[in-house]
Design a protein around this motif. Structure first.
Motif, PDB file in Angstrom:
ATOM      1  N   LEU A 108      36.049  39.590  46.154  1.00 28.43           N
ATOM      2  CA  LEU A 108      36.546  38.586  45.200  1.00 28.43           C
ATOM      3  C   LEU A 108      36.883  37.335  45.988  1.00 28.43           C
ATOM      4  CD1 LEU A 108      37.740  37.695  42.408  1.00 28.43           C
ATOM      5  CD2 LEU A 108      39.882  38.753  43.133  1.00 28.43           C
ATOM      6  N   ILE A 142      35.808  44.703  41.450  1.00 31.44           N
ATOM      7  CA  ILE A 142      37.013  43.909  41.716  1.00 31.44           C
ATOM      8  C   ILE A 142      37.113  42.780  40.702  1.00 31.44           C
ATOM      9  CG2 ILE A 142      35.906  42.327  43.373  1.00 31.44           C
ATOM     10  CD1 ILE A 142      38.486  42.712  45.134  1.00 31.44           C
ATOM     11  N   SER A 143      38.316  42.452  40.288  1.00 33.02           N
ATOM     12  CA  SER A 143      38.550  41.377  39.320  1.00 33.02           C
ATOM     13  C   SER A 143      39.867  40.687  39.612  1.00 33.02           C
ATOM     14  CB  SER A 143      38.652  41.928  37.888  1.00 33.02           C
ATOM     15  OG  SER A 143      37.424  42.390  37.400  1.00 33.02           O
ATOM     16  N   ARG A 144      39.980  39.453  39.156  1.00 30.76           N
ATOM     17  CA  ARG A 144      41.277  38.773  39.111  1.00 30.76           C
ATOM     18  C   ARG A 144      41.964  39.182  37.823  1.00 30.76           C
ATOM     19  NH1 ARG A 144      43.764  36.650  42.605  1.00 30.76           N
ATOM     20  NH2 ARG A 144      42.112  35.274  43.300  1.00 30.76           N
ATOM     21  N   ILE A 145      43.242  39.512  37.889  1.00 23.99           N
ATOM     22  CA  ILE A 145      43.992  39.810  36.664  1.00 23.99           C
ATOM     23  C   ILE A 145      45.319  39.042  36.668  1.00 23.99           C
ATOM     24  CG2 ILE A 145      43.040  42.130  36.311  1.00 23.99           C
ATOM     25  CD1 ILE A 145      45.732  43.213  37.487  1.00 23.99           C
ATOM     26  N   ILE A 183      42.122  48.362  48.288  1.00 17.19           N
ATOM     27  CA  ILE A 183      41.926  46.910  48.295  1.00 17.19           C
ATOM     28  C   ILE A 183      42.615  46.319  49.518  1.00 17.19           C
ATOM     29  CG2 ILE A 183      43.972  46.386  46.871  1.00 17.19           C
ATOM     30  CD1 ILE A 183      42.121  44.367  45.326  1.00 17.19           C
ATOM     31  N   HIS A 216      49.707  36.785  39.277  1.00 11.45           N
ATOM     32  CA  HIS A 216      48.332  37.296  39.229  1.00 11.45           C
ATOM     33  C   HIS A 216      48.088  38.186  40.433  1.00 11.45           C
ATOM     34  CE1 HIS A 216      47.308  34.416  42.342  1.00 11.45           C
ATOM     35  NE2 HIS A 216      48.065  33.573  41.669  1.00 11.45           N
ATOM     36  N   LEU A 220      44.029  32.686  35.086  1.00  5.30           N
ATOM     37  CA  LEU A 220      42.700  33.163  34.721  1.00  5.30           C
ATOM     38  C   LEU A 220      41.717  32.048  34.386  1.00  5.30           C
ATOM     39  CD1 LEU A 220      43.589  36.366  32.696  1.00  5.30           C
ATOM     40  CD2 LEU A 220      43.127  36.097  35.134  1.00  5.30           C
ATOM     41  N   ALA A 249      37.339  45.277  47.803  1.00  8.17           N
ATOM     42  CA  ALA A 249      37.566  46.579  47.159  1.00  8.17           C
ATOM     43  C   ALA A 249      36.651  47.606  47.810  1.00  8.17           C
ATOM     44  CB  ALA A 249      37.265  46.494  45.661  1.00  8.17           C
ATOM     45  N   ALA A 293      43.666  49.854  42.368  1.00  7.49           N
ATOM     46  CA  ALA A 293      44.499  49.290  43.433  1.00  7.49           C
ATOM     47  C   ALA A 293      44.692  47.808  43.163  1.00  7.49           C
ATOM     48  CB  ALA A 293      43.838  49.506  44.795  1.00  7.49           C
ATOM     49  N   LEU A 294      45.877  47.308  43.520  1.00 10.30           N
ATOM     50  CA  LEU A 294      46.238  45.909  43.295  1.00 10.30           C
ATOM     51  C   LEU A 294      46.509  45.225  44.625  1.00 10.30           C
ATOM     52  CD1 LEU A 294      48.864  46.719  40.544  1.00 10.30           C
ATOM     53  CD2 LEU A 294      46.761  45.451  40.114  1.00 10.30           C
ATOM     54  N   LEU A 295      46.159  43.971  44.715  1.00 11.18           N
ATOM     55  CA  LEU A 295      46.488  43.148  45.881  1.00 11.18           C
ATOM     56  C   LEU A 295      47.260  41.933  45.395  1.00 11.18           C
ATOM     57  CD1 LEU A 295      46.106  42.252  48.900  1.00 11.18           C
ATOM     58  CD2 LEU A 295      43.971  41.184  48.174  1.00 11.18           C
ATOM     59  N   ALA A 336      44.675  40.726  42.491  1.00 14.01           N
ATOM     60  CA  ALA A 336      43.289  41.211  42.488  1.00 14.01           C
ATOM     61  C   ALA A 336      43.353  42.707  42.173  1.00 14.01           C
ATOM     62  CB  ALA A 336      42.629  40.963  43.837  1.00 14.01           C
ATOM     63  N   LEU A 337      42.420  43.163  41.380  1.00 12.90           N
ATOM     64  CA  LEU A 337      42.387  44.568  40.940  1.00 12.90           C
ATOM     65  C   LEU A 337      41.096  45.223  41.416  1.00 12.90           C
ATOM     66  CD1 LEU A 337      43.536  46.836  38.916  1.00 12.90           C
ATOM     67  CD2 LEU A 337      41.840  45.917  37.323  1.00 12.90           C
ATOM     68  N   ALA A 338      41.236  46.353  42.119  1.00 12.70           N
ATOM     69  CA  ALA A 338      40.066  47.149  42.506  1.00 12.70           C
ATOM     70  C   ALA A 338      39.973  48.351  41.585  1.00 12.70           C
ATOM     71  CB  ALA A 338      40.190  47.613  43.955  1.00 12.70           C
TER      72      ALA A 338
END
Lengths: 161, 161
Positions: free
Chosen positions: A78, B42-45, A42, B27, A89, A31, B76-78, B29-31
């Motif tokens: 990440l 950054i997180s996993r969602i 990202i 799922h 999750l 990110a 932003a999403l990956l 990754a979220l920035a």
């Protein structure tokens, strides 16, 4: 308003071991801030560890995140991927807030190049292209999420073997 | 300085089909921007599509990104994960710049809940917890990377079937 309990625990030995295992993965999500708009961006990046466990990537100047990290080194990584089964999750992942520094010294680069090819052999196809550069990540803080209710705060020193 | 050729091509039918396939993943990754420092986070969602192809996640108020998206909806999403073989950068992935909106209307939520459980059945364990909320992502721009030299720019309208 009542204080909520902190859902993040200090790292224990199991958390430190799990974090180190995730750091062995060959890729990560990165990110960054868009250099023009400042909004979040990202990308997928290659990831590896160099000597002394330093966190590295190898990126092309054509990549969106190259210009972004040049303009603003604050970023986040990440590591960890859900497997094909179960709730995505519950799979462990490591979030790292870091600052990125481009490697410019030729001797430094040469040493990183050798280490990188042992873990990313397919990078041999492009590692010597003029637009590819190594970037070193200096971790600021780390959060390990080992599944629901299993979040741990780590410090950079927790990653030493 | 000479103008570099744009490494990103306009979307074609194959790129649109590949992007739609990546949007079926459960799922992402979220920035996001840290609400206090503004630095990248950054997180996993969990990720899913609702009626009309709207992009959704279901997040807990305990998650770091919950407060971040409340404070600043730019994100932003990956989507897309490298498989176990080959260079991780040859695997296709979709990067989406978006704005996040929390779903507050009870009827809206009820309808999203039903759709979500068809693609995320394990979420039944927590979907009705009081701290879980749906967030809808409105895409601003999309970049599909199908491997080296195969980058495509998509517009939100390219995602319609």
């Amino acid at each position: 308003m009542a204080q909520r309990p902190d859902p993040v625990a200090p790292a224990d030995d199991a958390a430190r071991a799990q974090a180190r295992a995730l750091l062995a993965l060959p890729h990560a999500a990165l990110a960054f801030r868009d250099p023009e708009e400042g909004s979040p961006g990202i990308s997928r990046i290659a990831f590896g560890l160099g000597h002394d466990g330093q966190m590295l990537t190898l990126i092309s100047a054509l990549a969106v995140h190259h210009a972004a990290l040049r303009a603003d080194p604050a970023c986040a990584l990440l590591l960890g991927e859900p497997g094909p089964k179960g709730d995505p999750l519950i799979h462990p992942r490591l979030m790292i807030r870091a600052t990125a520094g481009f490697v410019t010294d030729p001797d430094d680069r040469s040493s990183l190049r050798a280490a990188w090819l042992t873990t990313h052999p397919k990078a041999r196809l492009y590692i010597d292209f003029a637009d590819f550069a190594f970037v070193r990540f200096t971790p600021v803080s780390l959060l390990l999420n080992g599944g629901f209710g299993k979040a741990f705060r780590l410090m950079p020193g927790d990653l030493s073997q």
